[in-house]
Scaffold this motif. Sequence first.
Motif, PDB file in Angstrom:
ATOM      1  N   ASP A  39       0.852  -1.196   0.000  1.00 44.61           N
ATOM      2  CA  ASP A  39       0.000   0.000   0.000  1.00 44.61           C
ATOM      3  C   ASP A  39       0.892   1.253   0.000  1.00 44.61           C
ATOM      4  OD1 ASP A  39      -1.699   2.138   0.563  1.00 44.61           O
ATOM      5  OD2 ASP A  39      -2.922   0.983   1.965  1.00 44.61           O
ATOM      6  N   PRO A  40       0.835   2.073  -1.046  1.00 40.67           N
ATOM      7  CA  PRO A  40       1.692   3.262  -1.096  1.00 40.67           C
ATOM      8  C   PRO A  40       1.428   4.252   0.032  1.00 40.67           C
ATOM      9  CG  PRO A  40       0.570   2.911  -3.205  1.00 40.67           C
ATOM     10  CD  PRO A  40       0.030   1.898  -2.236  1.00 40.67           C
ATOM     11  N   ARG A  41       0.215   4.255   0.577  1.00 39.20           N
ATOM     12  CA  ARG A  41      -0.079   5.168   1.696  1.00 39.20           C
ATOM     13  C   ARG A  41       0.681   4.735   2.947  1.00 39.20           C
ATOM     14  NH1 ARG A  41      -6.417   4.200   1.390  1.00 39.20           N
ATOM     15  NH2 ARG A  41      -5.501   2.113   1.338  1.00 39.20           N
ATOM     16  N   VAL A  42       0.714   3.438   3.217  1.00 43.16           N
ATOM     17  CA  VAL A  42       1.422   2.921   4.384  1.00 43.16           C
ATOM     18  C   VAL A  42       2.928   3.105   4.220  1.00 43.16           C
ATOM     19  CG1 VAL A  42       1.914   0.823   5.731  1.00 43.16           C
ATOM     20  CG2 VAL A  42      -0.412   1.266   4.905  1.00 43.16           C
ATOM     21  N   MET A  43       3.411   2.935   3.007  1.00 38.34           N
ATOM     22  CA  MET A  43       4.852   2.921   2.744  1.00 38.34           C
ATOM     23  C   MET A  43       5.381   4.275   2.252  1.00 38.34           C
ATOM     24  SD  MET A  43       5.491  -0.112   3.720  1.00 38.34           S
ATOM     25  CE  MET A  43       7.146  -0.470   3.136  1.00 38.34           C
ATOM     26  N   GLU A  44       4.598   5.318   2.431  1.00 36.21           N
ATOM     27  CA  GLU A  44       4.986   6.641   1.921  1.00 36.21           C
ATOM     28  C   GLU A  44       6.356   7.081   2.419  1.00 36.21           C
ATOM     29  OE1 GLU A  44       3.475  11.309   2.132  1.00 36.21           O
ATOM     30  OE2 GLU A  44       2.303   9.732   3.132  1.00 36.21           O
ATOM     31  N   HIS A  45       6.684   6.775   3.669  1.00 31.34           N
ATOM     32  CA  HIS A  45       7.948   7.244   4.255  1.00 31.34           C
ATOM     33  C   HIS A  45       9.014   6.149   4.300  1.00 31.34           C
ATOM     34  CE1 HIS A  45       5.998  11.005   5.202  1.00 31.34           C
ATOM     35  NE2 HIS A  45       4.987  10.315   5.694  1.00 31.34           N
ATOM     36  N   PHE A  46       8.841   5.129   3.473  1.00 30.98           N
ATOM     37  CA  PHE A  46       9.842   4.089   3.283  1.00 30.98           C
ATOM     38  C   PHE A  46      10.337   4.177   1.838  1.00 30.98           C
ATOM     39  CE2 PHE A  46       7.372   2.736   6.882  1.00 30.98           C
ATOM     40  CZ  PHE A  46       8.315   2.194   7.747  1.00 30.98           C
ATOM     41  N   PRO A  47      11.487   3.577   1.548  1.00 30.85           N
ATOM     42  CA  PRO A  47      12.037   3.727   0.197  1.00 30.85           C
ATOM     43  C   PRO A  47      11.118   3.234  -0.908  1.00 30.85           C
ATOM     44  CG  PRO A  47      13.721   2.918   1.699  1.00 30.85           C
ATOM     45  CD  PRO A  47      12.441   2.915   2.466  1.00 30.85           C
ATOM     46  N   SER A  48      10.333   2.183  -0.657  1.00 32.47           N
ATOM     47  CA  SER A  48       9.449   1.655  -1.690  1.00 32.47           C
ATOM     48  C   SER A  48       8.431   0.732  -1.046  1.00 32.47           C
ATOM     49  CB  SER A  48      10.241   0.889  -2.753  1.00 32.47           C
ATOM     50  OG  SER A  48      10.814  -0.279  -2.187  1.00 32.47           O
ATOM     51  N   THR A  49       7.406   0.406  -1.809  1.00 33.16           N
ATOM     52  CA  THR A  49       6.516  -0.671  -1.394  1.00 33.16           C
ATOM     53  C   THR A  49       7.291  -1.992  -1.529  1.00 33.16           C
ATOM     54  OG1 THR A  49       5.637  -0.823  -3.637  1.00 33.16           O
ATOM     55  CG2 THR A  49       4.406   0.545  -2.073  1.00 33.16           C
ATOM     56  N   LEU A  50       6.725  -3.066  -0.970  1.00 32.72           N
ATOM     57  CA  LEU A  50       7.405  -4.357  -0.982  1.00 32.72           C
ATOM     58  C   LEU A  50       6.589  -5.386  -1.744  1.00 32.72           C
ATOM     59  CD1 LEU A  50       8.492  -4.578   2.767  1.00 32.72           C
ATOM     60  CD2 LEU A  50       9.810  -3.678   0.838  1.00 32.72           C
ATOM     61  N   ASP A  51       7.287  -6.267  -2.457  1.00 30.19           N
ATOM     62  CA  ASP A  51       6.590  -7.385  -3.079  1.00 30.19           C
ATOM     63  C   ASP A  51       6.367  -8.483  -2.044  1.00 30.19           C
ATOM     64  OD1 ASP A  51       9.000  -8.812  -2.836  1.00 30.19           O
ATOM     65  OD2 ASP A  51       9.525  -8.574  -4.954  1.00 30.19           O
ATOM     66  N   ARG A  52       5.665  -9.533  -2.444  1.00 33.63           N
ATOM     67  CA  ARG A  52       5.287 -10.575  -1.494  1.00 33.63           C
ATOM     68  C   ARG A  52       6.512 -11.250  -0.879  1.00 33.63           C
ATOM     69  NH1 ARG A  52       0.738 -13.905  -0.106  1.00 33.63           N
ATOM     70  NH2 ARG A  52       1.521 -15.142   1.644  1.00 33.63           N
ATOM     71  N   ALA A  53       7.531 -11.505  -1.680  1.00 35.51           N
ATOM     72  CA  ALA A  53       8.710 -12.197  -1.152  1.00 35.51           C
ATOM     73  C   ALA A  53       9.413 -11.356  -0.094  1.00 35.51           C
ATOM     74  CB  ALA A  53       9.673 -12.531  -2.291  1.00 35.51           C
ATOM     75  N   ALA A  54       9.568 -10.067  -0.348  1.00 36.88           N
ATOM     76  CA  ALA A  54      10.234  -9.189   0.622  1.00 36.88           C
ATOM     77  C   ALA A  54       9.400  -9.048   1.886  1.00 36.88           C
ATOM     78  CB  ALA A  54      10.489  -7.824  -0.005  1.00 36.88           C
ATOM     79  N   SER A  55       8.082  -8.955   1.722  1.00 35.07           N
ATOM     80  CA  SER A  55       7.186  -8.849   2.874  1.00 35.07           C
ATOM     81  C   SER A  55       7.242 -10.122   3.718  1.00 35.07           C
ATOM     82  CB  SER A  55       5.756  -8.593   2.393  1.00 35.07           C
ATOM     83  OG  SER A  55       4.858  -8.544   3.479  1.00 35.07           O
ATOM     84  N   ASP A  56       7.205 -11.282   3.066  1.00 33.10           N
ATOM     85  CA  ASP A  56       7.276 -12.553   3.793  1.00 33.10           C
ATOM     86  C   ASP A  56       8.593 -12.687   4.545  1.00 33.10           C
ATOM     87  OD1 ASP A  56       4.778 -13.249   2.899  1.00 33.10           O
ATOM     88  OD2 ASP A  56       5.456 -14.851   1.549  1.00 33.10           O
ATOM     89  N   ALA A  57       9.669 -12.174   3.957  1.00 32.42           N
ATOM     90  CA  ALA A  57      10.977 -12.263   4.615  1.00 32.42           C
ATOM     91  C   ALA A  57      10.994 -11.461   5.912  1.00 32.42           C
ATOM     92  CB  ALA A  57      12.071 -11.773   3.671  1.00 32.42           C
ATOM     93  N   ILE A  58      10.350 -10.298   5.912  1.00 32.68           N
ATOM     94  CA  ILE A  58      10.268  -9.491   7.137  1.00 32.68           C
ATOM     95  C   ILE A  58       9.446 -10.229   8.186  1.00 32.68           C
ATOM     96  CG2 ILE A  58       9.323  -7.371   8.136  1.00 32.68           C
ATOM     97  CD1 ILE A  58      10.053  -5.968   5.524  1.00 32.68           C
TER      98      ILE A  58
END
Length: 197
Positions: A39-58
């Motif tokens: 969600d770009p609104r949630v991730m506005e102050h992060f470098p980018s949104t995340l794909d499923r693989a990156a999100s699952d890794a976190i």
Amino acid sequence: MNTGALPQLPSPLEIDTPRLRMRQWRAADRAPFAALNADPRVMEHFPSTLDRAASDAIAERCETLIAERGWGFWAVERRDSGDFIGFVGLNVPTAALPFAPCVEIGWRLVHAAWGQGLASEAARAALTTGFETLGLAEIVSFTALSNRRSQAVMERLGMRRTSEDFDHPVLPEEHPLRRHCLYRLNADAWRAATLRE
């Protein structure tokens, strides 16, 4: 601050607040967490949104750290519905931050949960755990200078902005989010504020 030997609990801690449950991660959390991170609104102050693989890794890293230590960035669900709404908790940053080693408090909630005091409610419980259960001397928080919403939460928690603004080492020079502010709260100040409530 030197965190010394990090406290470890014998089993993963769960925390209930009036409206929320902070708990260990589950496989069913992965899909809603991925939607949150896309969600770009949630991730506005992060470098980018995340794909499923990156999100699952976190999520996997959060789950592993809680299993090892008993605490960390807990998955957060609403007690009335059981809906997963994000994470809140305590973490030891791995980046080479100028004030490391430290324990930070952080949060990331779905957009639909914003504006209801839920981040503050869960974060207060995390602070209580950090200072009372884990015996931490200090907890910090930091964010991009542009992230006024998170800074407002930090201030509501009684954290104080320092003069230690810094460039986040994982972001390249000239990145618009690279400059960060640092907030601190020590155990004595937290106890004094708790007594006044």
